[in-house]
Design a protein around this motif. Structure first.
Motif, PDB file in Angstrom:
ATOM      1  N   LYS A  24       0.793  -1.226   0.000  1.00 23.04           N
ATOM      2  CA  LYS A  24       0.000   0.000   0.000  1.00 23.04           C
ATOM      3  C   LYS A  24       0.827   1.280   0.000  1.00 23.04           C
ATOM      4  N   PRO A  25       1.871   1.382   0.834  1.00 19.62           N
ATOM      5  CA  PRO A  25       2.635   2.641   0.836  1.00 19.62           C
ATOM      6  C   PRO A  25       3.318   2.922  -0.492  1.00 19.62           C
ATOM      7  N   PHE A  26       3.456   1.908  -1.354  1.00 19.78           N
ATOM      8  CA  PHE A  26       4.227   2.102  -2.593  1.00 19.78           C
ATOM      9  C   PHE A  26       3.332   2.384  -3.793  1.00 19.78           C
ATOM     10  N   ILE A  27       2.016   2.380  -3.586  1.00 20.05           N
ATOM     11  CA  ILE A  27       1.121   2.644  -4.717  1.00 20.05           C
ATOM     12  C   ILE A  27       1.419   4.004  -5.361  1.00 20.05           C
ATOM     13  N   PRO A  28       1.613   5.088  -4.554  1.00 23.17           N
ATOM     14  CA  PRO A  28       1.926   6.374  -5.197  1.00 23.17           C
ATOM     15  C   PRO A  28       3.195   6.318  -6.039  1.00 23.17           C
ATOM     16  N   LEU A  29       4.217   5.636  -5.535  1.00 16.33           N
ATOM     17  CA  LEU A  29       5.478   5.537  -6.284  1.00 16.33           C
ATOM     18  C   LEU A  29       5.264   4.815  -7.606  1.00 16.33           C
ATOM     19  N   VAL A  30       4.630   3.652  -7.542  1.00 16.96           N
ATOM     20  CA  VAL A  30       4.431   2.859  -8.755  1.00 16.96           C
ATOM     21  C   VAL A  30       3.513   3.598  -9.714  1.00 16.96           C
ATOM     22  N   PHE A  31       2.499   4.273  -9.162  1.00 15.40           N
ATOM     23  CA  PHE A  31       1.582   5.048  -9.997  1.00 15.40           C
ATOM     24  C   PHE A  31       2.342   6.154 -10.731  1.00 15.40           C
ATOM     25  N   THR A  32       3.243   6.837 -10.013  1.00 13.14           N
ATOM     26  CA  THR A  32       4.022   7.910 -10.628  1.00 13.14           C
ATOM     27  C   THR A  32       4.900   7.371 -11.743  1.00 13.14           C
ATOM     28  N   LEU A  76      17.759   3.316 -11.461  1.00 13.30           N
ATOM     29  CA  LEU A  76      18.650   3.407 -10.310  1.00 13.30           C
ATOM     30  C   LEU A  76      17.887   3.862  -9.073  1.00 13.30           C
ATOM     31  N   PHE A  77      16.952   4.789  -9.277  1.00  9.66           N
ATOM     32  CA  PHE A  77      16.139   5.237  -8.144  1.00  9.66           C
ATOM     33  C   PHE A  77      15.353   4.064  -7.564  1.00  9.66           C
ATOM     34  N   THR A  78      14.756   3.255  -8.456  1.00 10.40           N
ATOM     35  CA  THR A  78      13.957   2.117  -7.997  1.00 10.40           C
ATOM     36  C   THR A  78      14.808   1.132  -7.206  1.00 10.40           C
ATOM     37  N   ILE A  79      15.964   0.754  -7.779  1.00  6.06           N
ATOM     38  CA  ILE A  79      16.793  -0.233  -7.101  1.00  6.06           C
ATOM     39  C   ILE A  79      17.387   0.363  -5.821  1.00  6.06           C
ATOM     40  N   TYR A 124       3.913  -0.854 -18.216  1.00  5.64           N
ATOM     41  CA  TYR A 124       3.362  -1.935 -17.398  1.00  5.64           C
ATOM     42  C   TYR A 124       4.472  -2.815 -16.826  1.00  5.64           C
ATOM     43  N   VAL A 125       5.436  -3.182 -17.694  1.00  4.10           N
ATOM     44  CA  VAL A 125       6.532  -4.039 -17.248  1.00  4.10           C
ATOM     45  C   VAL A 125       7.360  -3.324 -16.180  1.00  4.10           C
ATOM     46  N   PHE A 126       7.624  -2.043 -16.406  1.00  3.00           N
ATOM     47  CA  PHE A 126       8.408  -1.281 -15.419  1.00  3.00           C
ATOM     48  C   PHE A 126       7.684  -1.275 -14.076  1.00  3.00           C
ATOM     49  N   ALA A 127       6.374  -1.050 -14.109  1.00  3.99           N
ATOM     50  CA  ALA A 127       5.601  -1.010 -12.866  1.00  3.99           C
ATOM     51  C   ALA A 127       5.637  -2.360 -12.168  1.00  3.99           C
ATOM     52  N   ILE A 128       5.403  -3.444 -12.935  1.00  7.36           N
ATOM     53  CA  ILE A 128       5.382  -4.783 -12.343  1.00  7.36           C
ATOM     54  C   ILE A 128       6.728  -5.108 -11.711  1.00  7.36           C
ATOM     55  N   LEU A 129       7.804  -4.825 -12.447  1.00  6.51           N
ATOM     56  CA  LEU A 129       9.113  -5.215 -11.923  1.00  6.51           C
ATOM     57  C   LEU A 129       9.476  -4.374 -10.703  1.00  6.51           C
ATOM     58  N   THR A 130       9.046  -3.106 -10.689  1.00 13.54           N
ATOM     59  CA  THR A 130       9.255  -2.304  -9.479  1.00 13.54           C
ATOM     60  C   THR A 130       8.599  -2.994  -8.288  1.00 13.54           C
ATOM     61  N   CYS A 131       7.366  -3.480  -8.489  1.00 12.04           N
ATOM     62  CA  CYS A 131       6.657  -4.181  -7.416  1.00 12.04           C
ATOM     63  C   CYS A 131       7.393  -5.451  -7.002  1.00 12.04           C
ATOM     64  N   VAL A 132       7.861  -6.192  -8.007  1.00  7.32           N
ATOM     65  CA  VAL A 132       8.524  -7.460  -7.705  1.00  7.32           C
ATOM     66  C   VAL A 132       9.807  -7.218  -6.907  1.00  7.32           C
ATOM     67  N   TYR A 133      10.565  -6.201  -7.310  1.00  8.13           N
ATOM     68  CA  TYR A 133      11.805  -5.903  -6.595  1.00  8.13           C
ATOM     69  C   TYR A 133      11.506  -5.384  -5.196  1.00  8.13           C
ATOM     70  N   LEU A 134      10.445  -4.579  -5.069  1.00  6.99           N
ATOM     71  CA  LEU A 134      10.063  -4.099  -3.740  1.00  6.99           C
ATOM     72  C   LEU A 134       9.655  -5.266  -2.847  1.00  6.99           C
ATOM     73  N   ASN A 135       9.046  -6.283  -3.465  1.00  9.95           N
ATOM     74  CA  ASN A 135       8.659  -7.468  -2.703  1.00  9.95           C
ATOM     75  C   ASN A 135       9.886  -8.154  -2.110  1.00  9.95           C
ATOM     76  N   ASP A 136      10.972  -8.170  -2.890  1.00 15.51           N
ATOM     77  CA  ASP A 136      12.230  -8.720  -2.387  1.00 15.51           C
ATOM     78  C   ASP A 136      12.721  -7.928  -1.191  1.00 15.51           C
ATOM     79  N   ALA A 137      12.541  -6.597  -1.251  1.00 17.28           N
ATOM     80  CA  ALA A 137      13.014  -5.759  -0.156  1.00 17.28           C
ATOM     81  C   ALA A 137      12.176  -5.991   1.096  1.00 17.28           C
ATOM     82  N   LEU A 138      10.870  -6.224   0.901  1.00 16.74           N
ATOM     83  CA  LEU A 138       9.992  -6.385   2.052  1.00 16.74           C
ATOM     84  C   LEU A 138      10.122  -7.776   2.666  1.00 16.74           C
ATOM     85  N   HIS A 139      10.302  -8.775   1.799  1.00 18.32           N
ATOM     86  CA  HIS A 139      10.425 -10.154   2.298  1.00 18.32           C
ATOM     87  C   HIS A 139      11.654 -10.830   1.709  1.00 18.32           C
ATOM     88  N   PRO A 140      12.839 -10.486   2.168  1.00 18.13           N
ATOM     89  CA  PRO A 140      14.029 -11.134   1.601  1.00 18.13           C
ATOM     90  C   PRO A 140      14.082 -12.607   1.997  1.00 18.13           C
TER      91      PRO A 140
END
Lengths: 253, 115
Positions: A84-92, A124-127, A235-251
Motif C-alpha cells: 500500500k505505501p508504494f502505490i503512489p510511487l508505482v503510480f508515478t 537506479l532510483f527504484t533499485i 506496465y513491465v516497469f511497474a510490475i518489476l518495481t513491485c517485484v523488486y520491492l517485494n524482495d526488499a519487504l520479504h528477503p
C-alpha cells in the motif's frame, strides 16, 4: 531530391533555452520540455479529474479511477497489503513512462524515454529504494536475498556470487529494456516510413504503388505495435518495481 | 422452468469460455515476458563485463578479472532466463494466461530449483 530519412535525427537533444550555472550545462532542452509536458499533463489531468468528485463519476473521473485502480491492482497482486505505501510511487513511475511513451508517438515529438539518462535515473532510483527499504525494514536480514534457501553449503558460495551478479544486473536490465524498446521501435518506424518516398522517387510509377500498397500497411501495423509497446513497457516497469520491492519487504522467502 | 434456464445459461457460458481466444492483453504479456528475458540476459553479461573490467583496472588482474566475470555474467544471464521461464510456465499452468504478474523469482522457491 534527397529525402531526409536519418533515423537517429529524432533523438538529438537540442538546447531550447541555454542555461549555464557553475560550469555545468543546465540548458532547458527538448527532452526536458517533453518531460515537463508529460509531468504537468498528468498532474493537470488528474487535478481536473478529481476537482469535482462525484458518487457517479463523469468521464474524466472514471478514467482517473480506472487508471489508479489498474496500478493499485498491480501493486496489490504482487505485494498484497504490504504494498500500500508504494502505490503512489508505482503510480508515478507508470504514469510518467506511459505518457512520455505516448507523447513520443506524435509525429515530430521527442521521446524522452528513448534516452538512457532518463530511464536509468528511474531504474537506479527504484533499485536504490529497494536497497534502502530492504535494509531499513530487515537490517542485515536483507542480505538473505543473496542466499536462496535449500542450497547445499558446498555450492552456496557460487550461488551467492551469481545472485550478486543477478542483483547488479537488475537496474541495467530495467533501464535498458525501456530505452532500447523505445529507441528500436522509433528507428524501425522511421526506416520503414522512409522506404515510401525513397521508392516513389527511385522507381517513378511502380515505386509509388509499391510504397503505397506494400510498405504503408506495414508502417501502419508497426505504429499500432508501437502503441502496444508504449503501454507494455510502462506496465513491465511497474510490475518489476513491485517485484523488486517485494524482495526488499520479504528477503529470502 | 428457472432451473432449465440456469442450466442453459451455464451451458452457453461454458461454450463461450471454451472458444475464448487469447486476448490482446495476454499476447502483450507474452511479449513482455520475452522482452524481460532478453534484457535480463544482456544486462547480466554487461554487468559481468563491466565488473571484470573494473576489477582489472583496480587490481591489475588483467585479463583474468574480465575473463572470469564475463563467464559469471553469462551464467547469471542464463539463470535469469531460466528463472523467468520457470515462473512464466508456472503461471501459465496455474491460470492459463501468460504470466507477467509476479514474474520474477519470489526469492525462495524458484531460486532454489534454479540452483
Amino acid at each position: 531530391m534527397m529525402v531526409s530519412t536519418d533515423p537517429m535525427h529524432q533523438f538529438q537533444i537540442s538546447r531550447l533555452l541555454p542555461i549555464e550555472a557553475g560550469g555545468y550545462d543546465l540548458s532547458f532542452t527538448n527532452s526536458a520540455l517533453f518531460i515537463a509536458i508529460a509531468v504537468f499533463g498528468i498532474i493537470g489531468f488528474l487535478a481536473f479529474a478529481t476537482s469535482n468528485l462525484q458518487t457517479i463519476p463523469g468521464r474524466a473521473q472514471s478514467l482517473a479511477e480506472i487508471w489508479y485502480k489498474f496500478v493499485a491492482g498491480i501493486v496489490h497482486d504482487v505485494n498484497h497489503d504490504d504494498g500500500k505505501p508504494f502505490i503512489p510511487l508505482v503510480f508515478t513511475l507508470f504514469s510518467f513512462i506511459l505518457i512520455a511513451n505516448l507523447l513520443g508517438m506524435f509525429p515530430y515529438f521527442f521521446t524522452a524515454t528513448s534516452h538512457v539518462a532518463v530511464t536509468f535515473t528511474m531504474a537506479l532510483f527504484t533499485i536504490g529504494l529497494v536497497v534502502v527499504i530492504g535494509v531499513w525494514k530487515n537490517g542485515f536480514k536483507f542480505l538473505k536475498i543473496f542466499t536462496p534457501s535449500g542450497v547445499p553449503l558446498y555450492i552456496l558460495w557460487f550461488v551467492v556470487i551469481i545472485e550478486i551478479f543477478s542483483f547488479l544486473s537488475r537496474p541495467l536490465s530495467l533501464g535498458m529494456r525501456l530505452f532500447a524498446n523505445m529507441l528500436a521501435g522509433h528507428v524501425a518506424l522511421k526506416i520503414f516510413a522512409g522506404f515510401i518516398p525513397t521508392l516513389a522517387i527511385g522507381l517513378p510509377v511502380i515505386g509509388v504503388f509499391m510504397g503505397g500498397l506494400l510498405v504503408l500497411p506495414l508502417v501502419v501495423g508497426i505504429t499500432a505495435l508501437e502503441f502496444l509497446v508504449a503501454f507494455l513497457q510502462a506496465y513491465v516497469f511497474a510490475i518489476l518495481t513491485c517485484v523488486y520491492l517485494n524482495d526488499a519487504l520479504h528477503p529470502g522467502h | 422452468m428457472s432451473e432449465d434456464l440456469n442450466q442453459r445459461i451455464a451451458e452457453a457460458q461454458a461454450k463461450l469460455d471454451a472458444q475464448k481466444q487469447p486476448s490482446a492483453i495476454d499476447s502483450a504479456k507474452g511479449m513482455g515476458v520475452g522482452f524481460k528475458m532478453a534484457s535480463d540476459f544482456i544486462a547480466a553479461v554487461i554487468v559481468g563485463a563491466g565488473l571484470g573490467w573494473g576489477l582489472d583496472e583496480l587490481f591489475g588482474w588483467s585479463p583474468w578479472g574480465l575473463i572470469v566475470c564475463l563467464l559469471l555474467g553469462f551464467i547469471t544471464g542464463v539463470k535469469n532466463i531460466v528463472a523467468a521461464a520457470t515462473e512464466a510456465a508456472r503461471q501459465t499452468a496455474e491460470n492459463g494466461s501468460t504470466g507477467l504478474r509476479n514474474m520474477a523469482p519470489k526469492s525462495g522457491q524458484d531460486k532454489g530449483d534454479g540452483a
